[in-house]
Design a protein around this motif. Structure first.
Motif, PDB file in Angstrom:
ATOM      1  N   LEU A  82     -17.906  -0.060  14.154  1.00 56.19           N
ATOM      2  CA  LEU A  82     -19.353   0.102  14.377  1.00 56.19           C
ATOM      3  C   LEU A  82     -19.824   1.495  13.982  1.00 56.19           C
ATOM      4  CD1 LEU A  82     -19.798  -1.740  17.783  1.00 56.19           C
ATOM      5  CD2 LEU A  82     -20.467  -2.537  15.508  1.00 56.19           C
ATOM      6  N   HIS A  83     -19.049   2.510  14.339  1.00 58.00           N
ATOM      7  CA  HIS A  83     -19.416   3.879  13.956  1.00 58.00           C
ATOM      8  C   HIS A  83     -19.524   4.001  12.443  1.00 58.00           C
ATOM      9  CE1 HIS A  83     -19.700   6.113  17.636  1.00 58.00           C
ATOM     10  NE2 HIS A  83     -18.523   5.727  18.065  1.00 58.00           N
ATOM     11  N   LYS A  84     -18.533   3.426  11.737  1.00 62.74           N
ATOM     12  CA  LYS A  84     -18.527   3.529  10.276  1.00 62.74           C
ATOM     13  C   LYS A  84     -19.737   2.852   9.651  1.00 62.74           C
ATOM     14  CE  LYS A  84     -13.509   3.774   9.568  1.00 62.74           C
ATOM     15  NZ  LYS A  84     -12.313   3.049   9.082  1.00 62.74           N
ATOM     16  N   LYS A  85     -20.093   1.656  10.165  1.00 65.29           N
ATOM     17  CA  LYS A  85     -21.149   0.875   9.501  1.00 65.29           C
ATOM     18  C   LYS A  85     -22.551   1.247   9.988  1.00 65.29           C
ATOM     19  CE  LYS A  85     -22.370  -2.600   6.724  1.00 65.29           C
ATOM     20  NZ  LYS A  85     -21.964  -3.976   6.470  1.00 65.29           N
ATOM     21  N   TYR A  86     -22.713   1.538  11.282  1.00 63.22           N
ATOM     22  CA  TYR A  86     -24.051   1.734  11.844  1.00 63.22           C
ATOM     23  C   TYR A  86     -24.273   3.090  12.500  1.00 63.22           C
ATOM     24  CZ  TYR A  86     -24.707  -3.212  10.962  1.00 63.22           C
ATOM     25  OH  TYR A  86     -24.824  -4.422  10.335  1.00 63.22           O
ATOM     26  N   GLY A  87     -23.214   3.902  12.636  1.00 65.08           N
ATOM     27  CA  GLY A  87     -23.320   5.153  13.380  1.00 65.08           C
ATOM     28  C   GLY A  87     -24.226   6.185  12.744  1.00 65.08           C
ATOM     29  N   ALA A  88     -24.415   6.108  11.419  1.00 66.96           N
ATOM     30  CA  ALA A  88     -25.241   7.101  10.725  1.00 66.96           C
ATOM     31  C   ALA A  88     -26.588   6.525  10.299  1.00 66.96           C
ATOM     32  CB  ALA A  88     -24.489   7.634   9.513  1.00 66.96           C
ATOM     33  N   GLY A  89     -26.952   5.371  10.873  1.00 62.23           N
ATOM     34  CA  GLY A  89     -28.236   4.759  10.531  1.00 62.23           C
ATOM     35  C   GLY A  89     -28.061   3.424   9.843  1.00 62.23           C
ATOM     36  N   CYS A  90     -29.171   2.817   9.481  1.00 67.20           N
ATOM     37  CA  CYS A  90     -29.167   1.516   8.810  1.00 67.20           C
ATOM     38  C   CYS A  90     -28.348   1.612   7.515  1.00 67.20           C
ATOM     39  CB  CYS A  90     -30.593   1.092   8.502  1.00 67.20           C
ATOM     40  SG  CYS A  90     -30.696  -0.359   7.446  1.00 67.20           S
ATOM     41  N   PRO A  91     -27.391   0.688   7.292  1.00 71.89           N
ATOM     42  CA  PRO A  91     -26.593   0.730   6.062  1.00 71.89           C
ATOM     43  C   PRO A  91     -27.435   0.547   4.799  1.00 71.89           C
ATOM     44  CG  PRO A  91     -25.632  -0.791   7.663  1.00 71.89           C
ATOM     45  CD  PRO A  91     -26.976  -0.403   8.190  1.00 71.89           C
ATOM     46  N   GLY A  92     -28.648  -0.011   4.946  1.00 67.04           N
ATOM     47  CA  GLY A  92     -29.507  -0.223   3.786  1.00 67.04           C
ATOM     48  C   GLY A  92     -30.319   1.009   3.421  1.00 67.04           C
ATOM     49  N   CYS A  93     -31.179   1.442   4.357  1.00 68.67           N
ATOM     50  CA  CYS A  93     -32.118   2.528   4.061  1.00 68.67           C
ATOM     51  C   CYS A  93     -31.669   3.880   4.610  1.00 68.67           C
ATOM     52  CB  CYS A  93     -33.502   2.188   4.618  1.00 68.67           C
ATOM     53  SG  CYS A  93     -33.534   2.078   6.419  1.00 68.67           S
ATOM     54  N   GLY A  94     -30.662   3.867   5.495  1.00 61.39           N
ATOM     55  CA  GLY A  94     -30.175   5.109   6.064  1.00 61.39           C
ATOM     56  C   GLY A  94     -30.973   5.604   7.264  1.00 61.39           C
ATOM     57  N   GLY A  95     -32.065   4.914   7.576  1.00 53.97           N
ATOM     58  CA  GLY A  95     -32.913   5.360   8.679  1.00 53.97           C
ATOM     59  C   GLY A  95     -32.386   4.942  10.038  1.00 53.97           C
ATOM     60  N   MET A  96     -32.686   5.727  11.084  1.00 49.89           N
ATOM     61  CA  MET A  96     -32.339   5.305  12.440  1.00 49.89           C
ATOM     62  C   MET A  96     -33.312   4.213  12.886  1.00 49.89           C
ATOM     63  SD  MET A  96     -29.547   6.739  13.065  1.00 49.89           S
ATOM     64  CE  MET A  96     -29.291   6.102  14.735  1.00 49.89           C
ATOM     65  N   VAL A  97     -34.493   4.176  12.272  1.00 44.61           N
ATOM     66  CA  VAL A  97     -35.378   3.021  12.399  1.00 44.61           C
ATOM     67  C   VAL A  97     -35.493   2.434  10.986  1.00 44.61           C
ATOM     68  CG1 VAL A  97     -37.673   2.183  12.977  1.00 44.61           C
ATOM     69  CG2 VAL A  97     -36.638   4.026  14.331  1.00 44.61           C
ATOM     70  N   CYS A  98     -34.976   1.232  10.847  1.00 50.76           N
ATOM     71  CA  CYS A  98     -34.863   0.615   9.518  1.00 50.76           C
ATOM     72  C   CYS A  98     -36.231   0.419   8.852  1.00 50.76           C
ATOM     73  CB  CYS A  98     -34.171  -0.747   9.672  1.00 50.76           C
ATOM     74  SG  CYS A  98     -34.217  -1.770   8.198  1.00 50.76           S
ATOM     75  N   THR A  99     -36.310   0.782   7.569  1.00 44.80           N
ATOM     76  CA  THR A  99     -37.531   0.550   6.803  1.00 44.80           C
ATOM     77  C   THR A  99     -37.254  -0.316   5.565  1.00 44.80           C
ATOM     78  OG1 THR A  99     -37.172   2.624   5.591  1.00 44.80           O
ATOM     79  CG2 THR A  99     -38.602   2.737   7.523  1.00 44.80           C
TER      80      THR A  99
END
Lengths: 104, 104
Positions: A82-99
């Motif tokens: 989970l840390h690897k895939k989501y710990g630094a933000g959305c895997p798509g846009c990188g945001g902590m709130v997905c855009t």
């Protein structure tokens, strides 16, 4: 392991499932464990359709139990995954709130 | 939320997913969210069959992300659900090391 109102950690849960069921899990293997996981996903669908809140809680717990079992058999640490895939933000846009326009 | 080597808690992960995706999740609803969950379960099957360890980690993370999303939409706290079902031992035999003949 139960710590009052504190939330369980993924490691605690994986260890609990390991201790409780590992003997059978090793014998069963990944493919057969995946069948059990899918059966519980089906039961979750039934609870979503017509279950009580308590039914839903029980089915979410069972899906997690079989997912933890499968992770144990495969040697995957869920918290690390989970840390690897989501710990630094959305895997798509990188945001902590997905855009993202669509699912990442 | 990332705490070095400490394991993530279920509450932290549900909150992360809530913060990251809740706007879209509320619009999508349970049935459509369940479809995404099933798609990720299928991708986990593919990774079990022919993926690397890193592929497996990513697919376990994605299944957990959609399961947390669905729990958020349904108002289920995963940690509480786990404590209720598995916190006091195997739901079948009651043991901390399961002695059931078959799956409980």
């Amino acid at each position: 392991m139960v710590r009052g109102n504190m939330s369980m950690t993924f490691d605690e849960f994986q260890e609990l499932i390991e201790k409780m069921y590992s003997r059978k899990d090793r014998e069963r293997g990944s493919a057969a464990t995946f069948l059990w996981l899918c059966e519980e996903v089906g039961e979750l669908a039934a609870a979503l359709r017509e279950g009580t809140h308590e039914d839903l809680e029980a089915e979410f717990a069972d899906v997690l139990a079989w997912l933890a079992t499968l992770a144990n058999v495969e040697g995957v640490n869920l918290s690390e995954a989970l840390h690897k895939k989501y710990g630094a933000g959305c895997p798509g846009c990188g945001g902590m709130v997905c855009t993202c326009e669509e699912k990442p």
